[in-house]
Design a protein around this motif. Sequence first.
Motif, PDB file in Angstrom:
ATOM      1  N   SER A   1       1.182  -1.244   0.065  1.00  8.05           N
ATOM      2  CA  SER A   1      -0.067  -0.020   0.035  1.00  8.05           C
ATOM      3  C   SER A   1       0.927   1.591   0.371  1.00  8.05           C
ATOM      4  O   SER A   1       1.786   1.638   0.695  1.00  8.05           O
ATOM      5  N   CYS A   2       1.024   2.335  -0.430  1.00  8.62           N
ATOM      6  CA  CYS A   2       1.276   3.493  -0.927  1.00  8.62           C
ATOM      7  C   CYS A   2       1.065   4.469   0.344  1.00  8.62           C
ATOM      8  O   CYS A   2       0.137   4.716   0.842  1.00  8.62           O
TER       9      CYS A   2
ATOM     10  N   SER B   1       0.720   7.156   0.592  1.00 10.39           N
ATOM     11  CA  SER B   1      -0.341   8.276   0.142  1.00 10.39           C
ATOM     12  C   SER B   1       0.837   9.915   0.107  1.00 10.39           C
ATOM     13  O   SER B   1       1.816   9.578   1.118  1.00 10.39           O
ATOM     14  N   CYS B   2      -0.595  10.596  -0.325  1.00 11.48           N
ATOM     15  CA  CYS B   2       0.614  11.907  -0.511  1.00 11.48           C
ATOM     16  C   CYS B   2      -0.328  12.894  -1.621  1.00 11.48           C
ATOM     17  O   CYS B   2      -1.730  12.780  -0.923  1.00 11.48           O
TER      18      CYS B   2
ATOM     19  N   ALA C   1      -3.274  11.095  -3.899  1.00  8.95           N
ATOM     20  CA  ALA C   1      -4.434  10.832  -3.228  1.00  8.95           C
ATOM     21  C   ALA C   1      -5.341  11.345  -3.101  1.00  8.95           C
ATOM     22  O   ALA C   1      -5.857  12.536  -3.279  1.00  8.95           O
TER      23      ALA C   1
ATOM     24  N   MET D   1      -3.653   1.113  -3.617  1.00  6.95           N
ATOM     25  CA  MET D   1      -2.952   2.292  -4.088  1.00  6.95           C
ATOM     26  C   MET D   1      -4.150   3.523  -4.498  1.00  6.95           C
ATOM     27  O   MET D   1      -5.712   3.341  -4.607  1.00  6.95           O
TER      28      MET D   1
ATOM     29  N   ASN E   1       1.417   5.900  -9.635  1.00  6.61           N
ATOM     30  CA  ASN E   1       1.477   4.484  -9.894  1.00  6.61           C
ATOM     31  C   ASN E   1       0.478   3.452  -9.310  1.00  6.61           C
ATOM     32  O   ASN E   1       1.371   2.188  -9.570  1.00  6.61           O
ATOM     33  N   GLY E   2      -0.875   3.615  -8.648  1.00  3.23           N
ATOM     34  CA  GLY E   2      -0.795   2.824  -8.619  1.00  3.23           C
ATOM     35  C   GLY E   2      -1.902   1.804  -9.365  1.00  3.23           C
ATOM     36  O   GLY E   2      -1.699   0.427  -9.470  1.00  3.23           O
TER      37      GLY E   2
ATOM     38  N   GLU F   1       1.412  -0.808 -10.301  1.00  2.59           N
ATOM     39  CA  GLU F   1       1.348  -1.101  -8.621  1.00  2.59           C
ATOM     40  C   GLU F   1       0.346  -2.654  -8.726  1.00  2.59           C
ATOM     41  O   GLU F   1       0.504  -4.231  -8.028  1.00  2.59           O
TER      42      GLU F   1
END
Length: 385
Positions: free
Chosen positions: A280-281, A283-284, A287, A314, A319-320, A323
């Motif tokens: 899982s990312c 976040s930023c 998102a 994601m 990148n979602g 990935e």
Amino acid sequence: MTAIPLGVPEVPVRPIAERRVSRQIMVGPVAVGGGAPVSVQSMTTTRTSDIGATLQQIAELTASGCQIVRVACPTQDDADALATIARKSQIPVIADIHFQPKYVFAAIEAGCAAVRVNPGNIKQFDDKVKEIARAAKDHGTPIRIGVNAGSLDRRLLQKYGRATPEALVESALWEASLFEEHGFRDVKISVKHNDPVVMVAAYQQLAEQCDYPLHLGVTEAGPAFQGTIKSAVAFGALLSRGIGDTIRVSLSAPPAEEVKVGIQILESLNLRQRRLEIVSCPSCGRAQVDVYKLADEVTAGLEGMEVPLRVAVMGCVVNGPGEAREADLGVASGNGKGQIFVKGEVVKTVPESKIVETLIEEAMKIAEQMEQDGVASGEPAVTVS
């Protein structure tokens, strides 16, 4: 045109390093050293004399994936309880002996799978080695020589001034040599320190100077967060060099937590078959969903899954998709919806409110198929990265 699957290619899992060559001992049915898989240990926190409470905690540890358990034996009442505990435990029991040599013999007679001794704090231990070696050999009981920085033999403290790597190694090899004099080599060794840098140096030196199997540990590593970091750093440094045959993560936390951390360390190094892994990312600003909440809900919904499954959760369109495509199952979220990927291909698009439900449904389908195909399961662990 034939569609080209874009999922993770089926390639052999590469070991992080060639394992150090060591002799092998048997701790009950668990092989230690000699190329055997790295095993995970923990220690009970109950009074060993309380047989019911101790067996209950051992059962909890067994359920969490613990393979070998150590129990303290500081009193005669504890020694008297060992036979029952060793007989009823589902995993091998090691008796942990300090101060009194007589409890070493009691543990061997009780049928413990192994006995851990700390030569630095057992009175006149060197004088008892011959008798201990004979008893251990007669019963087929391995001995772990456990040297700790906090209880190093005073002679070595005087020589080195403090618990240096050289002091820890000299202590361990000296005691091992005494057993060797009596023809006993069914030994494993640990040289623990609370400083990962000192601990790593000690094990590296020890690995070069003997072929005994090694039990890794950062002693008194601290509370859960700090202890996890220190243990992961130290174990990673050693295991990545092929050093280490068993591990124990020492945390100021419930013993089952030690086991979970230990298992996760081994899985992360490809030293153990992975089970569920959540990618899982962090976040930023890109998102468009609450990734933290989404990852937590998916993890909770898939808890207990026993097949090796990588799930990507994601939260953005950068990148979602990549990935999610690389995982067995994934979601790329944004604009109030989520694209669901299975083995690299989009299978459906669902509203944000249905993402968790859909991922769990698809995960169950994949798990069922894996089980039908005979895919071996590993040990339980969840990774959120």
